[in-house]
Design an enzyme around this catalytic site. Structure first.
Site, PDB file in Angstrom:
ATOM      1  N   ASP A  17       0.707  -1.181  -0.167  1.00 48.93           N
ATOM      2  CA  ASP A  17      -0.014   0.009   0.001  1.00 48.93           C
ATOM      3  C   ASP A  17       0.795   1.107  -0.119  1.00 48.93           C
ATOM      4  O   ASP A  17       2.066   1.187   0.427  1.00 48.93           O
ATOM      5  CB  ASP A  17      -0.828  -0.051   1.219  1.00 48.93           C
ATOM      6  CG  ASP A  17      -0.230  -0.048   2.597  1.00 48.93           C
ATOM      7  OD1 ASP A  17       0.661  -0.749   2.622  1.00 48.93           O
ATOM      8  OD2 ASP A  17      -0.664   0.807   3.626  1.00 48.93           O
ATOM      9  N   GLU A  26      -0.323  -0.608   5.745  1.00 46.63           N
ATOM     10  CA  GLU A  26       0.708  -0.129   6.745  1.00 46.63           C
ATOM     11  C   GLU A  26       0.849   1.326   6.820  1.00 46.63           C
ATOM     12  O   GLU A  26       0.902   1.842   7.645  1.00 46.63           O
ATOM     13  CB  GLU A  26       2.209  -0.367   6.219  1.00 46.63           C
ATOM     14  CG  GLU A  26       3.150  -0.322   6.989  1.00 46.63           C
ATOM     15  CD  GLU A  26       3.920   0.881   7.020  1.00 46.63           C
ATOM     16  OE1 GLU A  26       4.738   1.330   7.760  1.00 46.63           O
ATOM     17  OE2 GLU A  26       3.685   1.772   6.146  1.00 46.63           O
TER      18      GLU A  26
END
Length: 378
Positions: free
Chosen positions: A70, A135
């Site tokens: 991500d 994250e």
């Protein structure tokens, strides 16, 4: 495999946190073809995706590469010189969101692991990947939850390398061997609203706020053997008062504490409460712990990556505990963990970029790291 092409392929996925947008599925397909046992895991109501994959060559140590696919939003795309999710190579530099943080590191993980496995058909150990799409945001259903799943599933990791962009300026400059803990807090100081012309009938919370700020800014410690001093930083003060003749009813203060291994989070909270209680003001304190400090040193893990970095870059890396938090804080609960990745100078910025030569060298470093850590397992 070509690490530049793989980096570009991964950067093409618009995986804005906490969305995989096909990035983890793409990696899963690759690893399945290479003989990895893959688990695409979904957690939370929004079904956040994570991937754990393992290739077992023997009963020796499990060495895990960890990271995230991500990325943060690109911001105003009109300010970019190129489309953020259409990777561009120009003058030996790769541009696009995720170039630094951290899709190129994942590409380097994959290329180095495939090369190692192709050259070492029989080794007594296993290589695994722990990858998440959660994250950059709250991280509630990412690596933290995968670690819990690993423990429940009796899947052991012996050593872990996280590929966060650890180098400030040049490749080979810095390795992270620990991180400070992080705690976010909010204090609401209560008073009594009234007219400014009649202060005797009011209780101005801003008066107490000044005392609170002074108390919070007192030194927490002198640092420790492996960490810099703990530090509380006030990040926001909000009264919400839009007129000049009104004493507000309350004031809100937000802060963050980065604390070293002199403290556990509950000890930081207790210390802050004691300081506030001494002031005898009417307050409400709310806290959220992002992670505890950690430093779980492994000589074998550290030497394996340090020697690889020195060999490829000719630099002598600093072993540091500086900087923010990372998913290593969750992994540190189950095994020794260390962090080394690309240069982070442009991470999260417009026109995020990294030299192609650095990506290729990073892949070489990870390959030598695997050779070093498995040298006794053939």
């Amino acid at each position: 495999m070509d690490v530049l092409k793989l980096s570009s392929d991964l950067m093409s996925f618009k995986s804005i946190s906490p969305k995989s947008a096909g990035s983890l599925e793409f990696i899963q397909d690759l690893l399945n073809k290479w003989g990895f046992d893959c688990h695409l895991l979904e957690f939370g109501e929004s079904k956040v995706k994570n991937l754990y994959a393992c290739f077992t060559g023997g009963k020796g140590p499990n060495v895990c590469f960890a990271g995230h696919t991500d990325v943060v939003p690109p911001g105003d795309e009109k300010e970019w010189d190129s489309e953020p999710f259409t990777p561009l190579v120009k003058d030996g530099i790769l541009y696009g969101r995720g170039a630094s943080d951290m899709k190129t590191a994942i590409a380097a993980f994959l290329v180095s692991s495939k090369k190692f496995l192709d050259l070492n058909k029989s080794f007594n150990g296993s290589i695994s990947f722990l990858l998440t799409a959660d994250e950059e945001g709250d991280a509630d259903y990412g690596t933290k939850t995968v670690v819990e799943w690993l423990s429940k599933s009796n899947k052991k990791i012996d050593y872990c390398l996280v590929g966060e962009p650890t180098n400030p300026n040049i490749l080979g400059e810095m390795i992270k061997v620990g991180r400070r803990g992080s705690l976010n807090g909010e204090i609401i100081i209560k008073g009594k609203q009234g007219h400014v012309a009649y202060p005797e009938k009011c209780k101005n919370p801003i008066d107490d706020l000044l005392l609170v700020c002074s108390s919070l800014n007192e030194k927490l410690d002198e640092g420790s053997k492996t960490f810099q001093p703990s530090k509380l930083t006030i990040t926001s003060i909000d009264v919400g008062n839009k007129v000049t003749n009104l004493v507000p009813n309350s004031v809100k203060l937000r802060f963050n504490v980065r604390f070293n291994d002199n403290f556990k989070s509950e000890e930081v909270i207790k210390l802050l409460k004691n300081r506030l209680d001494r002031l005898e003001c009417n307050y409400d304190l709310q806290t959220k712990v992002s992670g505890e400090s950690f430093f779980n040193f492994s000589e074998k893990l550290t030497e394996s990556i340090v020697n690889a970095v020195k060999t490829v870059t000719k630099n002598d890396p600093e072993l540091s505990t500086s900087g923010g938090t990372s998913d290593a804080r969750f992994i540190s609960k189950i095994c020794p963990v260390i962090e080394f990745g690309i240069v982070g100078k442009t991470m999260h910025q417009i026109n995020e970029n990294i030299p192609i030569n650095d990506i290729e060298k990073l892949s070489e470093i990870y390959f030598l790291f695997l050779k070093n850590i498995f040298k006794d397992e053939f």
